[in-house]
Design a protein around this motif. Structure first.
Motif, PDB file in Angstrom:
ATOM      1  N   GLN A 173       5.921  -4.416   7.238  1.00  0.00           N
ATOM      2  CA  GLN A 173       6.723  -3.201   7.376  1.00  0.00           C
ATOM      3  C   GLN A 173       5.845  -1.979   7.216  1.00  0.00           C
ATOM      4  N   ILE A 174       6.115  -0.967   8.047  1.00  0.00           N
ATOM      5  CA  ILE A 174       5.484   0.344   7.931  1.00  0.00           C
ATOM      6  C   ILE A 174       6.606   1.360   7.816  1.00  0.00           C
ATOM      7  N   ASP A 175       6.670   2.069   6.690  1.00  0.00           N
ATOM      8  CA  ASP A 175       7.770   2.998   6.467  1.00  0.00           C
ATOM      9  C   ASP A 175       7.328   4.074   5.487  1.00  0.00           C
ATOM     10  N   SER A 176       7.955   5.218   5.583  1.00  0.00           N
ATOM     11  CA  SER A 176       7.566   6.332   4.718  1.00  0.00           C
ATOM     12  C   SER A 176       7.784   6.034   3.243  1.00  0.00           C
TER      13      SER A 176
ATOM     14  N   ILE B 163       0.863  -1.179   0.000  1.00  0.00           N
ATOM     15  CA  ILE B 163       0.000   0.000   0.000  1.00  0.00           C
ATOM     16  C   ILE B 163       0.900   1.230   0.000  1.00  0.00           C
ATOM     17  N   LYS B 164       0.731   2.073  -0.994  1.00  0.00           N
ATOM     18  CA  LYS B 164       1.601   3.237  -1.168  1.00  0.00           C
ATOM     19  C   LYS B 164       0.886   4.538  -0.815  1.00  0.00           C
ATOM     20  N   SER B 165       1.579   5.362  -0.023  1.00  0.00           N
ATOM     21  CA  SER B 165       1.181   6.764   0.218  1.00  0.00           C
ATOM     22  C   SER B 165      -0.191   6.906   0.861  1.00  0.00           C
ATOM     23  N   ALA B 166      -0.494   6.036   1.809  1.00  0.00           N
ATOM     24  CA  ALA B 166      -1.756   6.124   2.538  1.00  0.00           C
ATOM     25  C   ALA B 166      -1.627   7.124   3.690  1.00  0.00           C
TER      26      ALA B 166
ATOM     27  N   GLN C  62      -2.002  10.835  12.695  1.00  0.00           N
ATOM     28  CA  GLN C  62      -2.182  10.730  11.249  1.00  0.00           C
ATOM     29  C   GLN C  62      -0.839  10.999  10.579  1.00  0.00           C
ATOM     30  N   TYR C  63      -0.501  10.175   9.605  1.00  0.00           N
ATOM     31  CA  TYR C  63       0.755  10.355   8.874  1.00  0.00           C
ATOM     32  C   TYR C  63       0.676   9.597   7.558  1.00  0.00           C
ATOM     33  N   VAL C  64       1.431  10.059   6.566  1.00  0.00           N
ATOM     34  CA  VAL C  64       1.465   9.414   5.259  1.00  0.00           C
ATOM     35  C   VAL C  64       2.585   8.381   5.250  1.00  0.00           C
ATOM     36  N   THR C  65       2.264   7.166   4.803  1.00  0.00           N
ATOM     37  CA  THR C  65       3.261   6.096   4.854  1.00  0.00           C
ATOM     38  C   THR C  65       2.932   4.999   3.850  1.00  0.00           C
TER      39      THR C  65
END
Length: 444
Positions: free
Chosen positions: A31-34, A6-9, A17-20
């Motif tokens: 993995q959860i990463d920017s 999943i890209k740029s959620a 709240q953050y884009v990742t």
């Protein structure tokens, strides 16, 4: 090894709240990463979409076995997934009532074959099945359900000694429907004397009154405090009840928790004039003051979770006169869009929605590896477009019963994707079947 990237959620999780980017492998969040640069079997471009943990609905009635003319586990799990609900806990007032371990297992067997969502089932209590209740496995059953008010079949628990023994000996969470039966019957007799059988539905909240709810809820709290029982009171509907609950103790340490339902946060008694029996629930939809007080208790932490009490009936059943029409209505497909509409109205934040419809349910029930967007957790996720209006009508209703109390309502938010245990189960208006949901496990 299946993978989804999943890209740029815009992630909404644990009060942030953050884009990742998020990488999912074999059902789990890897993995959860920017910025994740990895090969994946499927890539979802989530730019402009908000990613929330999949909703966990702790109170549904999917009507199987025995009442499948109204609904079944397959049909209603499909509607749930289309509405961003990835996990449900189903109630025992099916036919036969789920009052033995074998009947409980039968429901798990059906769900393993047919449910698109993750699942668990409550063990039912009656006045005479305490030994069966005490055999319930705390590691893979969500809880014990007790009706302290009208119920289907043999499930009204009104024997004081039985109630005391249940609260004293229950090995796990007790979820309780609280309405005082004597008060309800007295109110009903009063209105029958005045009006005969021609009672209008707008008197439903006078018959199933706020006082009936409070009498029963306060008794349940008293019993739980007496025995240190893990108590969860369902569908709080009055301004009287929230003061029974605590918002100072961390949720993980609470012994008494409470639930609000979507219909008690949306409708009020003025809606009986237009909706009639289609908003006839137990407990009843009450005044706007009650509705506002319940929402305030959700926001300030006295009420811990938001659920549906999804309980479908056929159109023909609901179109009967008030006294014959059954209580309950279908909600799982429209619950998250409705609460997101409250967000658009400035009444609740996205972070609070994630908390009340996912995080807190997982914490209340001690669900293993669900309810949060964390590495190592199951990928139960919902991507929503907050700016894609749509209207509820018969052509897009997925409930087996074919109707909704929200018909004619336009919601500003639409579900884009739903992932259940790492499988894409719903995408851009289409259900993707073939992968069954998983049975819940509990850290108890």
């Amino acid at each position: 090894m299946s993978t989804i990237l999943i890209k740029s959620a815009t992630v909404v999780n644990e009060n942030k709240q953050y884009v990742t980017d998020i990488l999912i492998k074999d059902g789990l969040i890897e993995q959860i990463d920017s910025s994740i640069d990895a090969h994946a079997d499927e890539v979802i471009n989530a730019e402009g979409l908000h990613l929330l943990p999949g909703c966990i609905d702790d109170q549904v009635h999917f009507r199987e076995p025995g009442l499948t003319h109204k609904a079944n586990i397959h049909s209603e799990s499909r509607a749930a997934v289309a509405g961003g609900i990835t996990t449900f806990m189903e109630m025992p007032n099916t036919v036969p009532n789920t009052l033995t371990q074998q009947l409980l297992q039968d429901k798990y067997d059906i769900a393993a074959r047919t449910s698109l969502a993750n699942y668990s089932f409550f063990m039912g209590a009656s006045n005479d099945n305490l030994d069966e209740v005490l055999r319930t496995d705390t590691a893979n059953v969500c809880g014990i359900k007790v009706f302290m008010g009208s119920s289907t079949g043999n499930m009204l628990v009104d024997n004081p000694r039985t109630l005391d023994n249940l609260f004293a000996q229950s090995p796990m969470l007790i979820a309780v429907h609280c309405e005082d039966e004597a008060t309800i019957q007295s109110n009903l007799a009063h209105y029958k004397q005045l009006l005969g059988d021609n009672i209008p539905v707008k008197l439903h909240p006078k018959i199933r009154s706020a006082e009936a709810c409070y009498l029963s809820s306060s008794l349940a709290v008293e019993l739980a405090k007496k025995h240190n029982t893990r108590l969860h009171i369902l569908h709080i509907s009055t301004a009287l009840e929230p003061h029974l609950f605590d918002n100072k103790t961390p949720l993980k340490d609470k012994r008494i928790t409470a639930e609000a339902c979507v219909h008690h946060l949306w409708f009020s008694d003025v809606d009986y004039d237009t909706k009639g029996n289609f908003i006839k629930w137990n407990p009843a939809v009450k005044t706007a003051d009650d509705r506002d007080a319940v929402l305030q208790a959700v926001l300030d932490g006295r009420i811990d979770v938001i659920a549906t009490d999804h309980a479908p009936h056929t159109l023909a059943e609901k179109e009967q006169p008030y006294l014959q029409a059954p209580s309950g209505g279908p909600l799982v497909q429209h619950a998250l869009p409705a609460i997101l509409e409250l967000h658009h109205q400035g009444k609740i934040s996205l972070e609070q929605i994630a908390e009340k419809m996912a995080h807190n349910v997982a914490t209340c029930f001690q669900i293993d590896k669900r309810g949060y967007i964390r590495e190592g957790y199951w990928a139960d996720l919902v991507l929503v477009n907050l700016n894609k209006p749509w209207s509820v009508n018969k052509s897009n209703i997925l409930y087996h019963c074919g109707w909704s109390p929200f018909e004619g309502t336009t919601f500003r938010s639409q579900i884009a994707y739903t992932l259940v245990s790492g499988n894409i189960a719903y995408a851009n208006g289409s259900l993707i079947e073939g992968k069954a949901g998983k049975r819940l496990n509990f850290n108890r």
